[in-house]
Design an enzyme around this catalytic site. Structure first.
Site, PDB file in Angstrom:
ATOM      1  N   CYS A 422      -0.831   5.888   8.408  1.00  0.00           N
ATOM      2  CA  CYS A 422      -1.492   7.185   8.231  1.00  0.00           C
ATOM      3  C   CYS A 422      -2.578   7.550   9.348  1.00  0.00           C
ATOM      4  O   CYS A 422      -2.705   8.353   9.931  1.00  0.00           O
ATOM      5  CB  CYS A 422      -2.026   7.759   6.869  1.00  0.00           C
ATOM      6  SG  CYS A 422      -2.153   6.270   5.985  1.00  0.00           S
ATOM      7  N   ARG A 451       1.568  -6.490   6.015  1.00  0.00           N
ATOM      8  CA  ARG A 451       0.656  -6.428   4.803  1.00  0.00           C
ATOM      9  C   ARG A 451       1.085  -8.025   4.286  1.00  0.00           C
ATOM     10  O   ARG A 451       2.042  -8.605   4.239  1.00  0.00           O
ATOM     11  CB  ARG A 451       1.316  -5.813   3.669  1.00  0.00           C
ATOM     12  CG  ARG A 451       1.272  -4.307   3.949  1.00  0.00           C
ATOM     13  CD  ARG A 451       1.555  -3.078   2.991  1.00  0.00           C
ATOM     14  NE  ARG A 451       1.700  -2.056   3.649  1.00  0.00           N
ATOM     15  CZ  ARG A 451       1.929  -1.029   2.691  1.00  0.00           C
ATOM     16  NH1 ARG A 451       2.241  -0.818   1.364  1.00  0.00           N
ATOM     17  NH2 ARG A 451       1.692   0.128   3.187  1.00  0.00           N
ATOM     18  N   GLN A 469       8.441   1.454   7.474  1.00  0.00           N
ATOM     19  CA  GLN A 469       8.858   2.625   6.628  1.00  0.00           C
ATOM     20  C   GLN A 469       9.301   3.874   7.116  1.00  0.00           C
ATOM     21  O   GLN A 469       8.980   4.135   8.223  1.00  0.00           O
ATOM     22  CB  GLN A 469       7.210   3.032   5.855  1.00  0.00           C
ATOM     23  CG  GLN A 469       6.375   2.086   5.311  1.00  0.00           C
ATOM     24  CD  GLN A 469       5.215   2.482   4.770  1.00  0.00           C
ATOM     25  OE1 GLN A 469       4.215   3.029   5.996  1.00  0.00           O
ATOM     26  NE2 GLN A 469       4.671   2.327   3.693  1.00  0.00           N
ATOM     27  N   ASP A 471       8.417   6.745   7.384  1.00  0.00           N
ATOM     28  CA  ASP A 471       7.070   7.565   6.971  1.00  0.00           C
ATOM     29  C   ASP A 471       6.946   8.850   7.640  1.00  0.00           C
ATOM     30  O   ASP A 471       7.568   9.194   8.682  1.00  0.00           O
ATOM     31  CB  ASP A 471       5.958   6.457   7.574  1.00  0.00           C
ATOM     32  CG  ASP A 471       4.616   6.498   6.654  1.00  0.00           C
ATOM     33  OD1 ASP A 471       4.770   7.338   5.699  1.00  0.00           O
ATOM     34  OD2 ASP A 471       3.717   5.843   6.917  1.00  0.00           O
ATOM     35  N   HIS A 473       3.734  12.025   7.450  1.00  0.00           N
ATOM     36  CA  HIS A 473       2.451  12.716   7.056  1.00  0.00           C
ATOM     37  C   HIS A 473       2.425  13.881   7.307  1.00  0.00           C
ATOM     38  O   HIS A 473       2.590  14.550   8.341  1.00  0.00           O
ATOM     39  CB  HIS A 473       1.214  11.740   7.766  1.00  0.00           C
ATOM     40  CG  HIS A 473       1.050  10.461   7.400  1.00  0.00           C
ATOM     41  ND1 HIS A 473       1.836   9.422   7.879  1.00  0.00           N
ATOM     42  CD2 HIS A 473       0.776   9.651   5.906  1.00  0.00           C
ATOM     43  CE1 HIS A 473       1.535   8.333   7.679  1.00  0.00           C
ATOM     44  NE2 HIS A 473       0.996   8.509   6.408  1.00  0.00           N
ATOM     45  N   LYS A 556       0.562   9.426  -6.863  1.00  0.00           N
ATOM     46  CA  LYS A 556       1.633   9.562  -6.037  1.00  0.00           C
ATOM     47  C   LYS A 556       2.796   9.582  -7.234  1.00  0.00           C
ATOM     48  O   LYS A 556       2.529   9.361  -8.183  1.00  0.00           O
ATOM     49  CB  LYS A 556       2.103   8.495  -5.117  1.00  0.00           C
ATOM     50  CG  LYS A 556       1.694   7.047  -5.964  1.00  0.00           C
ATOM     51  CD  LYS A 556       2.004   5.819  -4.756  1.00  0.00           C
ATOM     52  CE  LYS A 556       1.731   4.446  -5.465  1.00  0.00           C
ATOM     53  NZ  LYS A 556       2.462   3.386  -4.958  1.00  0.00           N
ATOM     54  N   HIS A 602       1.693  12.021   1.936  1.00  0.00           N
ATOM     55  CA  HIS A 602       2.199  10.928   2.603  1.00  0.00           C
ATOM     56  C   HIS A 602       3.624  10.817   1.995  1.00  0.00           C
ATOM     57  O   HIS A 602       3.625  10.753   0.635  1.00  0.00           O
ATOM     58  CB  HIS A 602       1.624   9.304   2.369  1.00  0.00           C
ATOM     59  CG  HIS A 602      -0.040   9.597   2.777  1.00  0.00           C
ATOM     60  ND1 HIS A 602      -0.602   8.677   3.562  1.00  0.00           N
ATOM     61  CD2 HIS A 602      -0.899  10.404   2.176  1.00  0.00           C
ATOM     62  CE1 HIS A 602      -1.849   8.779   3.613  1.00  0.00           C
ATOM     63  NE2 HIS A 602      -2.018   9.868   2.863  1.00  0.00           N
TER      64      HIS A 602
END
Length: 752
Positions: A422, A451, A469, A471, A473, A556, A602
């Site tokens: 993000c 991570r 991901q 991902d 945004h 979420k 997200h």
RNA sequence: GCUGCUGUAGCUCAGUGGUAGAGCACUUCAUUGGUAAUGAAGAGGUCAUGGGUUCAACCCCCAUCAGCAGCUCCA
């Protein structure tokens, strides 16, 4: 008198003090024999429980081994029987909790000599004796002080502790006696140990007392129990079957991915076949996103620490990150120093050691000539360190010391392996002026993040340290939030549906009240959480609320599926965020020319490519639908006399966009077919004399269960191409078995 | 991170205080076979890594690394 309403609609009168068992006997001898427990007004109780005078009318049902509630009672009682056996074999054992589970039960214990797997057979043998004796479970009650005294007398310190911490608020405590064994327990229990038909001690593991990592660790003995040996055998066979479709096993067998000790734990190395599956999934979702107005972007794998200080990731989640990469080689040390001081764990001796180290750096001559550290010269190191050394010594108290260390570190250039995408996407949003006319801005990337998961958590593809991901945004005005949420939820649902992943549950993850791990104002959280609940309610989805499961910046909606051994994994997620736009001071210009704050969503419909593919492998047991199969068809020649024809077919099919290979080994056809089948190739194309002369291939469909029926006949090559292409474009699902591989699923899937 | 178990050939696994075995896979040769295993020969291992005990360690002890089960954690 009390009126009992039976399940068949009839009613019966009993006197107060009558027992459930008496009623069962009055109904029928066989029922009484088969009875395990009773259900009174929806509550499962012992057969020996007496009816109180009130209420005057209750619903009543005798539970036998056919009722699912009975199995739970049986397993709970089995936990007592197991504990009793352990107490006999390991005198001085402390008992904690022993509940029933969906597929078995456990008992947490602490014994003077640790139990190992080698003890399982002894424990089982002792349990057999207890079952053979078939002694009854007898309930009795004590006041709290008496009950506490009883536990104390039995030297059950954990039970005493539990009474003091939790149970003392109740008027009485209930106990169950089984021969010499007495246990503090709420019940209910089976009438006697003889009802336990079959059981098996399965594993031993550590578990913290009251699930609290700061408390002592006990031993947790897992086992399972059934009314009959046949059921137990079936369950164990199911476990074996589930193991075979474990993605870690299939991933190795089918050469989909590997994890190398040398490359590092928790790092997935995608082999060509696994990479093909992933790539196809990525292409699929990318095409969807383009149609939905997303803009693909690319960002690097690392970012400056300041970026992550602003977002909050760096300070809030230090423990879950790889350590930062600093240019100045001293920073790692100073960082450790700061952390110790922050946690008030900096011993004086240690502090002196750090100071001495700094001081030693300030002394001595600078080296002459070329510097061998291109990133940061010794001269710079010495100057930097000297500045800190001087400042730190001036600090009057811990606060001052903290400030000097922090300021110094903030002035140092450092990078973080990105834990999330993000902040990078936010920079792209900020790179230009945004008008309300541009919104929503939807930035999408297959972003790889890192991570530092605890070593004990890592496993296969589902819990890793580096993952990608799918991902994106979304930046929007507040009144666009609802529509964007809906469309993203629909996207996730569409993906799950296309892949036939129907065994999932939905969770709205909200913050834990009073916890410090979240950023932002409570009213923004309130608003965000309410919005999410409203949206899923409006879409008439079943969902549960996951308290404390929110991201640190916002609540979420998570989509959670089970793997083949019954573990649950969060895949897709849609997250609402009012906080990061504040932290990064994001703006857009409104129609009345004001500067307003956008809202962020997200979202990652797959979650991570690694986890998603892992689950998919298990879901399809390695037999992917044709559109995802790394190898869609394999040509099998009857003998190598037909290799030339086969190769021409291969070429034609490849030109038609199909992933086709040929098995041209001088093996017998049976062996080649067996290999193709074991490698889960969806279609085998048999080529021999007949096919060559007819310009055809013989089609063998591996998705047909009955092996003898797999040969579906000979077709012209063009027809086979058409057939496969149609199946691909329809994304047809072949051969799907349930995700949980038939494991018992007694838990409620949804709760509203 | 914690508790317990495990680590032997590419894979699945046997094995013993006196420096290693099977099946499959692999390579070569023969076989040209019609819908789940053709035959033979060959090659392949510092027994996870580093220490220690011992005349001698794959085996016993310690540490490390990794995997598995579970607990705790999971932005």
């Amino acid at each position: 008198m009390i009126t009992l309403k039976l399940p068949d609609g009839s009613a019966r009168q009993v006197a107060p003090g009558a027992r459930a068992r008496d009623v069962a006997e009055s109904i029928g001898k066989r029922l009484a024999q088969a009875a395990i427990a009773a259900k009174v007004n929806g509550e499962v109780v012992d057969l020996a429980r007496e009816f109180p005078a009130e209420p005057a009318e209750v619903s009543f049902q005798v539970l036998t081994d056919r009722d699912p509630e009975s199995l739970e009672v049986l397993r709970h009682s089995s936990a007592h029987i197991m504990a009793r056996a352990v107490m006999r074999l390991f005198p001085g054992t402390q008992l904690a909790f022993g509940p029933a589970l969906a597929n078995g039960f456990y008992y947490d214990i602490e014994s003077p000599t640790p139990i190992t797997e080698a003890d399982f057979s002894r424990i089982e043998a002792e349990m057999k004796k207890i079952v053979a004796a078939a002694e009854p479970f007898e309930r009795f009650e004590r006041s709290v002080p008496e009950g506490r005294a009883l536990c104390s007398e039995m030297k059950q310190e954990l039970k005493v502790e539990h009474i003091d911490e939790e149970l003392k608020k109740y008027p009485t405590l209930s106990f169950y006696r089984q021969g010499e064994f007495i246990d503090l327990c709420r019940g209910p229990h089976i009438p006697n140990a003889g009802k336990l038909g079959a059981f098996k001690v399965l594993s031993i593991a550590g578990a913290y007392w009251k699930n609290d990592a700061s408390r002592k660790q006990l031993q947790r003995l897992y086992a399972t129990a059934f009314f009959t040996q046949k059921e137990l055998d079936a369950y164990l066979a199911q476990l074996e079957e589930a193991k075979k479709r474990d993605h870690r096993v299939l991933g190795k067998q089918l050469k989909l991915f590997t994890i190398s000790q040398e490359a590092g734990q928790g790092m997935i190395l995608w082999m060509p076949k696994g990479a093909m599956v992933r790539s196809l999934l990525e292409t699929f979702i990318k095409d969807e996103l383009m149609q939905r107005g997303y803009s693909p972007v690319y960002t690097p794998h690392i970012g400056r620490l300041d970026l992550y200080r602003t977002s909050g990731h760096f300070p809030y989640y230090r423990d879950a990150q790889y350590p930062p990469v600093y240019m100045n080689p001293m920073c790692q040390t100073i960082d450790t120093w700061l952390t110790l001081l922050e946690k008030k764990k900096l011993m004086q001796e240690r502090e002196q050691a750090f100071l001495n180290l700094l001081e030693s750096f300030t002394k001595g001559e600078l080296p002459e000539g070329e510097d061998d550290n291109a990133q940061y010269t010794w001269g710079q190191v010495v100057l930097d360190v000297r500045a800190l050394w001087l400042e730190y010594r001036e600090a009057k108290d811990d606060e001052g010391k903290l400030t000097s260390l922090r300021n110094w570190l903030h002035g140092q250039e450092g990078y973080l392996l990105k834990p999330m995408n993000c902040p990078h996407h936010i920079q792209i949003y900020k790179a230009q002026q945004r008008s309300y006319r541009d919104l929503p801005v939807r930035l999408a990337e297959f972003g790889t993040v890192y991570r530092f998961e605890q070593s004990g958590e890592l496993g296969g593809m589902t819990r890793v340290r580096g993952f990608t991901q799918d991902d994106a945004h979304l930046f929007m005005t507040p009144d666009q939030v609802h529509e964007e949420l809906v469309s993203n939820i629909e996207l996730v649902l569409m993906i799950l549906k296309i892949l036939g992943l129907n065994d999932y549950r939905v969770r709205v993850s909200v913050r834990e009240p009073g916890s410090s791990k979240y950023v932002g104002e409570p009213d923004l959280w309130e608003k965000a959480e309410k919005t999410l609940v409203d949206v899923v309610s409006q879409l008439k989805m079943n969902f549960s609320i996951g308290v404390g499961e929110a991201a640190f910046y916002g609540p979420k909606i998570d989509f959670i599926v089970k793997d083949c051994i019954g573990r649950e994994w969060q895949l897709g997620t849609v997250q609402l965020d009012y906080n990061l736009p504040n932290r990064f001071d994001l703006e857009y210009t409104s129609s009345d020319n004001r500067r307003l704050r956008p809202v962020m969503i997200h979202r990652a419909p797959f979650g991570s490519m690694e986890r998603f593919c892992g689950i998919l492998i298990e879901h399809f047991a390695g037999a992917f639908p044709l559109w995802l199969a790394p190898e869609q068809a394999r040509i099998v020649t009857v003998s190598d006399k037909f290799n030339d024809y086969a190769k021409s077919v291969e070429k034609t099919m490849k030109a038609a966009g199909l992933r086709v290979t040929g098995d041209y080994r001088p093996e017998k056809i049976g062996a080649k077919i067996r290999d193709g089948s074991l490698e889960k190739v969806p279609y085998l194309l048999i080529v021999g004399e007949k096919e060559q002369s007819a310009g055809a291939v013989s089609l063998r469909d591996e998705s047909i269960k009955e092996m003898k029926a797999r040969d579906v006949g000979s077709f012209p090559v063009a027809e086979v191409i058409e057939r496969l292409r149609t199946e691909v474009s329809e994304k047809r699902i072949r051969n799907v078995s349930t995700a949980s591989a038939g494991l018992a699923d007694t838990e409620e899937k949804y709760s509203a």
